[in-house]
Design an enzyme around this catalytic site. Sequence first.
Site, PDB file in Angstrom:
ATOM      1  N   CYS A 154       1.085  -1.268   0.450  1.00 11.42           N
ATOM      2  CA  CYS A 154      -0.441  -0.467  -0.096  1.00 11.42           C
ATOM      3  C   CYS A 154       1.139   1.243   0.041  1.00 11.42           C
ATOM      4  O   CYS A 154       2.279   1.496  -0.507  1.00 11.42           O
ATOM      5  CB  CYS A 154      -1.578  -0.172   0.774  1.00 11.42           C
ATOM      6  SG  CYS A 154      -0.213  -0.450   2.679  1.00 11.42           S
TER       7      CYS A 154
ATOM      8  N   ARG B  28      -2.224  -0.435   5.391  1.00  7.98           N
ATOM      9  CA  ARG B  28      -3.787  -0.921   4.799  1.00  7.98           C
ATOM     10  C   ARG B  28      -3.106  -2.791   4.369  1.00  7.98           C
ATOM     11  O   ARG B  28      -3.875  -2.834   4.048  1.00  7.98           O
ATOM     12  CB  ARG B  28      -3.815  -0.387   3.642  1.00  7.98           C
ATOM     13  CG  ARG B  28      -4.439   0.953   4.059  1.00  7.98           C
ATOM     14  CD  ARG B  28      -5.248   1.396   2.910  1.00  7.98           C
ATOM     15  NE  ARG B  28      -4.177   2.124   2.553  1.00  7.98           N
ATOM     16  CZ  ARG B  28      -4.143   2.971   1.714  1.00  7.98           C
ATOM     17  NH1 ARG B  28      -4.971   3.315   0.353  1.00  7.98           N
ATOM     18  NH2 ARG B  28      -3.201   3.821   1.750  1.00  7.98           N
TER      19      ARG B  28
END
Length: 142
Positions: free
Chosen positions: A76, A81
């Site tokens: 990410c 994430r």
Amino acid sequence: MIERISPEEAKEKLESDEGYVYIDVRDVSEFEQGHPEGAVNIPVLERGLMGMTPNHHFVAVCEANYTKDQKIITGCLRGGRSLRAAEMLISAGFTAVIDMRGGFDGEMGPGGIGYEGWSRRGLPVSTEPKPGARYEELKNKA
């Protein structure tokens, strides 16, 4: 515990003949601004009127495009994430998922970037996805 690797290790795996795929889990606009060369885009969060919200189709799109034993590297912007995405994939039965530390830009530390990501290390970046790598194309298979 999810295995985490450096951007250089991710690049080596992607260039090997082991069949790794790099899933960039950032939203579409982030992916379009630049991503690791050869990456595919399946956002784990999507930008909407209320800010970032979970993409409830994330696992289904991954399942529609990849087998459960596909070798996957998640990435990410900073590493948060993608770690969550890796956890979701493993929970869904994917067996060969690893996460790239630092993401595309880098992990934040007390004084700024504490661990440089893919782009800060000068690794190959593209703004043009390979055919079939855009989220719109991938989600149509789900």
